[in-house]
Design a protein around this motif. Structure first.
Motif, short mmCIF file in Angstrom:
data_model
loop_
_atom_site.label_atom_id
_atom_site.label_comp_id
_atom_site.label_asym_id
_atom_site.label_seq_id
_atom_site.Cartn_x
_atom_site.Cartn_y
_atom_site.Cartn_z
N MET A 32 0.86 -1.19 0.00
CA MET A 32 0.00 0.00 0.00
C MET A 32 0.89 1.24 0.00
SD MET A 32 -2.88 1.16 2.79
CE MET A 32 -3.92 -0.27 2.45
N MET B 11 -9.60 10.57 5.16
CA MET B 11 -9.17 9.87 3.95
C MET B 11 -8.18 8.76 4.28
SD MET B 11 -7.27 11.53 0.62
CE MET B 11 -8.30 12.99 0.82
N LEU B 12 -7.26 9.05 5.21
CA LEU B 12 -6.24 8.08 5.59
C LEU B 12 -6.87 6.89 6.32
CD1 LEU B 12 -3.20 7.67 5.39
CD2 LEU B 12 -2.93 8.93 7.54
N PHE C 238 1.48 5.30 0.41
CA PHE C 238 0.90 6.43 1.12
C PHE C 238 1.44 7.74 0.56
CE2 PHE C 238 0.66 2.99 4.23
CZ PHE C 238 -0.65 3.13 4.69
N ASP C 239 0.61 8.74 0.66
CA ASP C 239 1.06 10.09 0.33
C ASP C 239 1.84 10.61 1.54
OD1 ASP C 239 1.27 12.90 -0.01
OD2 ASP C 239 -0.48 12.91 -1.33
N HIS D 274 0.26 13.15 3.83
CA HIS D 274 -0.76 12.68 4.76
C HIS D 274 -0.14 12.16 6.04
CE1 HIS D 274 -3.71 11.98 1.16
NE2 HIS D 274 -3.39 13.24 1.34
N ARG E 271 -9.93 5.78 5.94
CA ARG E 271 -10.66 4.97 4.95
C ARG E 271 -9.68 4.12 4.15
NH1 ARG E 271 -13.55 9.82 4.19
NH2 ARG E 271 -12.42 10.22 2.25
N ARG E 272 -8.53 4.68 3.88
CA ARG E 272 -7.55 3.94 3.05
C ARG E 272 -6.99 2.74 3.80
NH1 ARG E 272 -4.85 4.24 -1.45
NH2 ARG E 272 -2.64 3.69 -1.61
N VAL E 273 -6.69 2.89 5.08
CA VAL E 273 -6.12 1.77 5.83
C VAL E 273 -7.20 0.85 6.40
CG1 VAL E 273 -4.07 3.09 6.40
CG2 VAL E 273 -6.00 3.07 8.00
#
Length: 316
Positions: A1, A40-41, A3-4, A7, A43-45
């Motif tokens: 995965m 957002m972070l 990551f930005d 963020h 939801r992503r993880v």
């Protein structure tokens, strides 16, 4: 995965500050923008990053682990910003410096140390040389700045010269030299003693020959030649030999109380010590900062030397 990084940095700031509003202020961002990033972070993880209902905000184990990575990035970013700012104001970087041996050893070395006491993140790489070598090194971009005495700079040379000290040569000897016992030593007395010759290539060597010939010498009694400033000083301390040195160098060694200048005026070419650099050289803040430091040091030194000269009765 993937990551930005931004963020993770925002997450680290919130964890460090203990709140979204405080973390946003730490980064100079708006609170809503940071809140959106955290949502957002999460939801992503697919996992919560903070324990609900805790104030100040408490990260979950996963939130703490990601924040630790973000803190490393945040620290690196700040160090990079500090590095840029330090470079811009001349507090870090490299100064490639060249200069004539006696001046570098007698005057400039201590100025470099004083400069680095103020700016320890500036490295100075020093080389020795006389004007022709230093001019070639500047044009080849091997050094940024030269400190040397010159007579004249040819127009169109592509170099800039800024005088920092007028030239003046003196006859140097040990503080217990027999000539100092004379009430008024004369130039002719100089011919009774052997001499130490400056290193080959030094303009002082030509000055020595010219001076002795002007005093009527038919031959020059050279006892020792080619030594460094320290070796010349140590030799003079144990012998009655004389040498020619810039007055500023003898003055800089005054506290050692081992050598001094004879109170005899001698002829010498119009020559000045100064800073030499390429006219088209890119601006390097650390070099500019060092040049300012040297100019200030010599401005102070100039007044001290002038006062010292006025206290000495120089012979004809």
């Amino acid at each position: 995965m993937k990551f930005d990084e931004r963020h993770l940095i925002q997450l680290a700031a919130v964890v460090k500050a203990g709140g979204v509003t405080e973390g946003a202020a730490l980064l100079g961002l708006s609170q809503p923008a940071v809140s959106r990033t955290l949502s957002m972070l999460e939801r992503r993880v697919g996992e919560p990053l903070f324990i609900k209902g805790r104030r100040p905000l408490q990260p979950t184990p996963l939130g703490r682990a990601l924040a630790d990575h973000g803190q490393i990035m945040l620290s690196a970013s700040r160090k990079a910003s500090d590095t840029v700012e330090s470079f811009r104001v001349g507090h870090s970087g490299v100064v490639r410096l060249g200069g004539t041996p006696f001046f570098m050893d007698g005057l400039i070395a201590s100025m470099i140390a004083e400069f680095q006491n103020l700016y320890p993140d500036v490295r100075v790489d020093q080389t020795y040389g006389y004007f022709p070598d230093l001019r070639a090194a500047l044009k080849a971009d091997q050094i940024d700045l030269a400190i040397c005495p010159i007579d004249i700079l040819d127009e169109g040379s592509g170099l800039e010269f800024q005088q920092i000290l007028p030239g003046r040569n003196v006859v140097a000897c040990r503080v217990t030299h027999p000539l100092l016992m004379k009430r008024k030593p004369q130039p002719a007395h100089l011919l009774e003693f052997p001499w130490i010759a400056p290193p080959p290539g030094s303009p002082l060597l030509a000055d020595l020959r010219s001076m002795l010939l002007s005093f009527g010498a038919t031959e020059i009694k050279i006892r020792y030649s080619g030594g460094s400033l320290m070796s010349v000083v140590n030799y003079m301390k144990a012998a009655d030999a004389l040498t020619i040195l810039p007055h500023s160098v003898v003055f800089a060694l005054r506290n050692q109380k081992s050598i001094t200048a004879l109170p005899i005026s001698i002829p010498h070419p119009e020559r000045a010590l100064g800073l030499l650099k390429r006219s088209d050289a890119p601006r390097t803040p650390a070099v500019d900062q060092f040049a300012r430091h040297v100019r200030t040091g010599f401005e102070n030194l100039k007044h001290l030397i002038k006062r010292h000269e006025q206290s000495v009765i120089w012979g004809a």
